[in-house]
Write a protein that holds these residues in place. Structure first.
Motif, PDB file in Angstrom:
ATOM      1  N   LEU A 109      -9.898  45.216  44.993  1.00 11.52           N
ATOM      2  CA  LEU A 109     -11.148  44.459  44.905  1.00 11.52           C
ATOM      3  C   LEU A 109     -10.870  43.031  44.424  1.00 11.52           C
ATOM      4  CD1 LEU A 109     -14.268  44.421  45.034  1.00 11.52           C
ATOM      5  CD2 LEU A 109     -14.296  45.237  42.679  1.00 11.52           C
ATOM      6  N   GLY A 110     -10.040  42.923  43.382  1.00 14.52           N
ATOM      7  CA  GLY A 110      -9.678  41.599  42.857  1.00 14.52           C
ATOM      8  C   GLY A 110      -9.028  40.744  43.915  1.00 14.52           C
ATOM      9  N   ALA A 111      -8.070  41.339  44.642  1.00 10.42           N
ATOM     10  CA  ALA A 111      -7.350  40.594  45.665  1.00 10.42           C
ATOM     11  C   ALA A 111      -8.279  40.157  46.801  1.00 10.42           C
ATOM     12  CB  ALA A 111      -6.215  41.450  46.214  1.00 10.42           C
ATOM     13  N   VAL A 112      -9.168  41.046  47.211  1.00  9.34           N
ATOM     14  CA  VAL A 112     -10.101  40.729  48.299  1.00  9.34           C
ATOM     15  C   VAL A 112     -11.059  39.607  47.872  1.00  9.34           C
ATOM     16  CG1 VAL A 112     -12.033  41.655  49.644  1.00  9.34           C
ATOM     17  CG2 VAL A 112      -9.938  42.953  49.456  1.00  9.34           C
ATOM     18  N   ILE A 113     -11.520  39.652  46.624  1.00  7.53           N
ATOM     19  CA  ILE A 113     -12.400  38.578  46.122  1.00  7.53           C
ATOM     20  C   ILE A 113     -11.641  37.243  46.142  1.00  7.53           C
ATOM     21  CG2 ILE A 113     -13.583  37.689  44.067  1.00  7.53           C
ATOM     22  CD1 ILE A 113     -14.340  40.568  43.376  1.00  7.53           C
ATOM     23  N   ALA A 114     -10.364  37.287  45.699  1.00  6.15           N
ATOM     24  CA  ALA A 114      -9.552  36.060  45.689  1.00  6.15           C
ATOM     25  C   ALA A 114      -9.430  35.495  47.098  1.00  6.15           C
ATOM     26  CB  ALA A 114      -8.168  36.350  45.113  1.00  6.15           C
ATOM     27  N   LEU A 115      -9.207  36.359  48.072  1.00  4.96           N
ATOM     28  CA  LEU A 115      -9.049  35.903  49.453  1.00  4.96           C
ATOM     29  C   LEU A 115     -10.380  35.404  50.026  1.00  4.96           C
ATOM     30  CD1 LEU A 115      -6.671  38.639  50.869  1.00  4.96           C
ATOM     31  CD2 LEU A 115      -6.136  36.243  50.498  1.00  4.96           C
ATOM     32  N   ALA A 116     -11.464  36.121  49.716  1.00  3.73           N
ATOM     33  CA  ALA A 116     -12.772  35.748  50.265  1.00  3.73           C
ATOM     34  C   ALA A 116     -13.230  34.411  49.708  1.00  3.73           C
ATOM     35  CB  ALA A 116     -13.789  36.840  49.949  1.00  3.73           C
ATOM     36  N   LEU A 117     -12.961  34.196  48.404  1.00  4.05           N
ATOM     37  CA  LEU A 117     -13.403  32.942  47.784  1.00  4.05           C
ATOM     38  C   LEU A 117     -12.341  31.849  47.882  1.00  4.05           C
ATOM     39  CD1 LEU A 117     -15.096  34.330  44.522  1.00  4.05           C
ATOM     40  CD2 LEU A 117     -16.183  33.742  46.689  1.00  4.05           C
ATOM     41  N   GLY A 118     -11.182  32.192  48.417  1.00  3.17           N
ATOM     42  CA  GLY A 118     -10.100  31.216  48.567  1.00  3.17           C
ATOM     43  C   GLY A 118      -9.500  30.786  47.240  1.00  3.17           C
ATOM     44  N   ILE A 119      -9.408  31.722  46.297  1.00  2.56           N
ATOM     45  CA  ILE A 119      -8.818  31.387  44.983  1.00  2.56           C
ATOM     46  C   ILE A 119      -7.299  31.333  45.125  1.00  2.56           C
ATOM     47  CG2 ILE A 119      -8.513  32.157  42.591  1.00  2.56           C
ATOM     48  CD1 ILE A 119     -11.237  33.617  42.896  1.00  2.56           C
ATOM     49  N   THR A 120      -6.717  30.172  44.816  1.00  6.44           N
ATOM     50  CA  THR A 120      -5.254  30.049  44.901  1.00  6.44           C
ATOM     51  C   THR A 120      -4.730  29.338  43.660  1.00  6.44           C
ATOM     52  OG1 THR A 120      -5.564  28.014  46.120  1.00  6.44           O
ATOM     53  CG2 THR A 120      -5.048  29.974  47.437  1.00  6.44           C
ATOM     54  N   ILE A 121      -3.438  29.426  43.491  1.00  4.49           N
ATOM     55  CA  ILE A 121      -2.797  28.681  42.407  1.00  4.49           C
ATOM     56  C   ILE A 121      -1.867  27.675  43.070  1.00  4.49           C
ATOM     57  CG2 ILE A 121      -1.109  28.853  40.529  1.00  4.49           C
ATOM     58  CD1 ILE A 121      -2.310  31.551  39.854  1.00  4.49           C
ATOM     59  N   PRO A 122      -1.966  26.382  42.720  1.00  2.00           N
ATOM     60  CA  PRO A 122      -1.110  25.389  43.372  1.00  2.00           C
ATOM     61  C   PRO A 122       0.363  25.737  43.192  1.00  2.00           C
ATOM     62  CG  PRO A 122      -2.742  24.327  41.975  1.00  2.00           C
ATOM     63  CD  PRO A 122      -2.830  25.787  41.720  1.00  2.00           C
ATOM     64  N   GLY A 123       1.121  25.693  44.268  1.00  2.00           N
ATOM     65  CA  GLY A 123       2.556  25.941  44.179  1.00  2.00           C
ATOM     66  C   GLY A 123       2.935  27.385  44.426  1.00  2.00           C
ATOM     67  N   ALA A 124       1.992  28.311  44.321  1.00  4.21           N
ATOM     68  CA  ALA A 124       2.314  29.719  44.589  1.00  4.21           C
ATOM     69  C   ALA A 124       1.240  30.271  45.523  1.00  4.21           C
ATOM     70  CB  ALA A 124       2.348  30.518  43.289  1.00  4.21           C
ATOM     71  N   SER A 125       1.625  30.476  46.763  1.00  4.58           N
ATOM     72  CA  SER A 125       0.621  30.821  47.770  1.00  4.58           C
ATOM     73  C   SER A 125      -0.079  32.150  47.458  1.00  4.58           C
ATOM     74  CB  SER A 125       1.275  30.881  49.149  1.00  4.58           C
ATOM     75  OG  SER A 125       2.358  31.772  49.110  1.00  4.58           O
ATOM     76  N   PHE A 126       0.698  33.091  46.928  1.00  6.11           N
ATOM     77  CA  PHE A 126       0.080  34.392  46.665  1.00  6.11           C
ATOM     78  C   PHE A 126      -0.337  34.551  45.208  1.00  6.11           C
ATOM     79  CE2 PHE A 126       3.762  36.006  44.480  1.00  6.11           C
ATOM     80  CZ  PHE A 126       4.803  35.304  45.041  1.00  6.11           C
ATOM     81  N   GLY A 127      -0.168  33.497  44.421  1.00  2.00           N
ATOM     82  CA  GLY A 127      -0.430  33.586  42.980  1.00  2.00           C
ATOM     83  C   GLY A 127      -1.854  33.985  42.649  1.00  2.00           C
ATOM     84  N   GLY A 128      -2.823  33.372  43.366  1.00  2.00           N
ATOM     85  CA  GLY A 128      -4.228  33.661  43.101  1.00  2.00           C
ATOM     86  C   GLY A 128      -4.556  35.118  43.350  1.00  2.00           C
ATOM     87  N   THR A 129      -4.109  35.605  44.514  1.00  3.79           N
ATOM     88  CA  THR A 129      -4.377  37.007  44.867  1.00  3.79           C
ATOM     89  C   THR A 129      -3.741  37.942  43.850  1.00  3.79           C
ATOM     90  OG1 THR A 129      -3.700  36.136  47.003  1.00  3.79           O
ATOM     91  CG2 THR A 129      -4.546  38.368  46.971  1.00  3.79           C
TER      92      THR A 129
END
Lengths: 343, 253
Positions: A109-129
């Protein structure tokens, strides 16, 4: 069964290691492009000792595509299986695994929310997810434990399982809701329902290794406490186990490991459920032997499942969860019938 | 050794143990007797810190709530009534877990006496032959002996037993009760047990607490507690007449 368990010794670990290495090398050799065994071994050997790799060997496929994927598959398999074995002992329930607790769905659920809202961390593409998956795994755990505590102050395992299963269904429906509203943002629906390890790299492997070293180490250290829990929670308390503290430590370790695995590999079912049962046939229920054996067998099983998912309908790649569920369900039924009949 | 004052256990609105006080000295075997639902097993769970209670309990002068679980397990061994095992552990594995409390420190995982204590416990309970057997294959009585062996291996000062004769045939009842009596002869030890069989309570107990609906109906020396009047009041049955009627069946023809 007991004869096998009695014969379990360091030699078994050597055999497990050899089988794991063989499965890894096989996974590197086979795929949409087949690589000769000699080339694979030469590339790995030379890279290990910092030597030049001879021309003509598909260096890129071996070292940059297949090796990182194979390492990630092995680590994810080991982590999922270890979590399953720990949960089955802790909750004294042979049907428990990481997903029983609801943590797996929470992480998704957390990962899907991150992808849906486009939450990212600069420098790490998968960091937000990944951070969202881990955060939600932990929040799910807190929520489930708080609800279980409110229901029953002693944190009884039956309450935890009940609330875990309800939460798991709730999180799954939220995931489907988000996916149906923003399909273009979510890279793949099947990734979150059936898992995939394609495209994983050495950074993923580094994070999985770290999580496995720390949380896996904690779980392995709790092997005797898990034995006590598997015999009975009351009995564990009577022999001097700090029941509540140990339970929290193991649940937190499991949820972190599951959170990291889900964020990297998606939701892969059945490994955590079935592989500890397979390992138990070999080692008996003693967690001091069962936990390491579960890690090895989980890693080997997931490597073979990943190999099958890549090669069975090549060039089409099946979701890895399809393979683990198909094989796992069949194996599980066989085990269930055999063990019940043996009683 | 154990001093309990004003112990009350409530499940929601229902009071299961009501303001109960008693004490237990070294060398004593205190029998908790009373009809079903009197609160005996709940009281034992409260002493084992398994259910929340109000009131105070001191073990060898220390507040029992302040004793860490591993330390408490070195002082207090509990055999509960419902013992089942879901996985195929061997008898020796279950008994060895009795030594857990002695091996919890980071630097003190070596338990020198451990193996000897486990072997002794297996021998005392007649389980040496069965040490490699899976607990899933054992009868109820054998399983009861396995958990008793685990408590013996734990080597506590105070034994707390909830129906130790559960599932045991007459031969093992006699054997186990004699064993516990023998165990009690060592200085610095005491036993507290729930017993339904009043003959066993009378034969082996030194003291008794007679419980009725969570309250203490009588307590003290066993002979002063298990009187015809007190038992009749609590059980609503002429216990002495019933016991004599039962015994009279065994008169030799």
């Amino acid at each position: 069964m007991h004869k096998l368990a009695e014969r379990f010794s360091w030699k078994t670990y050597v055999l497990f290691t050899l089988a794991l290495l063989a499965a890894m090398v096989l996974s590197i050799c086979l795929g949409s492009v087949s690589i000769p065994l000699g080339d694979t071994l030469t590339a790995l050997w030379n890279t290990l000792w910092g030597l030049e790799i001879p021309a003509g060997i598909s260096r890129n496929i071996i070292l940059n595509v297949r090796l990182p994927r194979v390492i990630n598959v092995a680590l994810a398999g080991a982590a999922l299986s270890l979590c399953g074995a720990a949960m089955q002992g802790l909750l004294r329930n042979p049907l428990a695994d990481g997903s029983t607790l609801g943590v797996s769905s929470g992480a998704s659920l957390g990962a899907v929310i991150a992808l849906a809202l486009g939450i990212t961390i600069p420098g790490a593409s998968f960091g937000g997810t990944m951070l969202m998956a881990m955060g939600f795994a932990f929040l799910s755990l807190l929520l489930i434990l708080s609800l279980a505590y409110a229901l029953d102050r002693s944190l009884a395992t039956s309450s935890i399982i009940l609330i875990g299963v309800i939460f798991s269904m709730f999180a799954s429906s939220l995931i489907n809701l988000i996916i149906s509203f923003s399909p273009e943002n979510i890279k793949s629906v099947t990734f979150w329902t059936m898992g995939s390890l394609s495209g994983t790299n050495y950074s993923h492997a580094g994070i999985l290794t770290l999580a496995l070293l720390i949380c896996g180490g904690v779980i392995l250290r709790c092997a005797r406490e898990l034995n006590a829990f598997a015999i009975g929670e009351d009995n564990a308390r009577h022999i001097g186990v700090n029941v509540r503290r140990v339970k929290l430590i193991i649940l937190a370790s499991v949820s972190i490991l599951i959170g990291v695995s889900v964020s990297i590999a998606g939701t892969i079912g059945f490994v955590g459920l079935v592989m500890p049962h397979m390992a138990r046939l070999l080692t008996g229920p003693n967690h001091q032997r069962l936990l390491p054996a579960s890690m090895f067998s989980g890693a080997i099983f997931l490597l073979l499942a990943d190999l099958a998912s890549r090669t069975l309908l090549s060039p089409v790649e099946l979701p890895i969860g399809v393979v683990t569920s198909l094989v796992g369900a069949a194996a599980f039924i066989v085990i269930l019938y055999r063990t019940r009949k043996a009683r | 050794m154990l001093k309990a004052e004003h112990i009350t256990v409530r499940y929601g609105e229902h009071t299961v143990v009501d303001d109960l006080s008693f004490s237990l000295q070294e060398g004593q075997w205190l029998m908790l007797v009373g009809p079903n639902g009197a609160g005996k097993s709940t009281l034992i769970e409260a002493i084992a810190q398994g259910v929340p209670y109000t009131g105070s309990m001191a073990l060898c002068g220390r507040d029992i709530r302040r004793i860490r679980p591993a330390q408490l397990a070195q002082q207090l061994g509990v055999l509960s009534q419902r013992n089942t095992v879901g996985y195929a552990y061997t008898v020796a594995e279950v008994v060895s877990l009795g030594r857990y409390a002695y091996t919890t420190g980071i630097f003190s995982r070596q338990d020198k006496d451990g193996q000897a204590q486990v072997e002794q416990a297996l021998a005392l309970t007649g389980l040496t032959e069965l040490r490699h057997a899976s607990v899933l294959t054992l009868s109820g009585g054998e399983l009861q002996r396995v958990f008793l062996a685990q408590v013996f291996a734990q080597n506590p000062r105070l034994l707390i037993l909830d129906e130790p004769a559960n599932h045991l045939d007459l031969v093992y009842q006699k054997h186990i009760f004699s064993l516990i009596a023998q165990w009690l002869r060592q200085p610095g030890r005491a036993v507290l047990s729930v017993v339904h069989d009043l003959s066993l309570a009378k034969r082996y107990g030194t003291h008794a607490v007679l419980m009725d609906q969570g309250r203490c109906a009588a307590q003290g020396d066993i002979s002063t507690v298990l009187t015809p009047e007190a038992l009749q009041q609590v059980y609503s049955l002429d216990v002495y007449a019933w016991m004599n009627e039962m015994l009279s069946q065994w008169k030799k023809p």
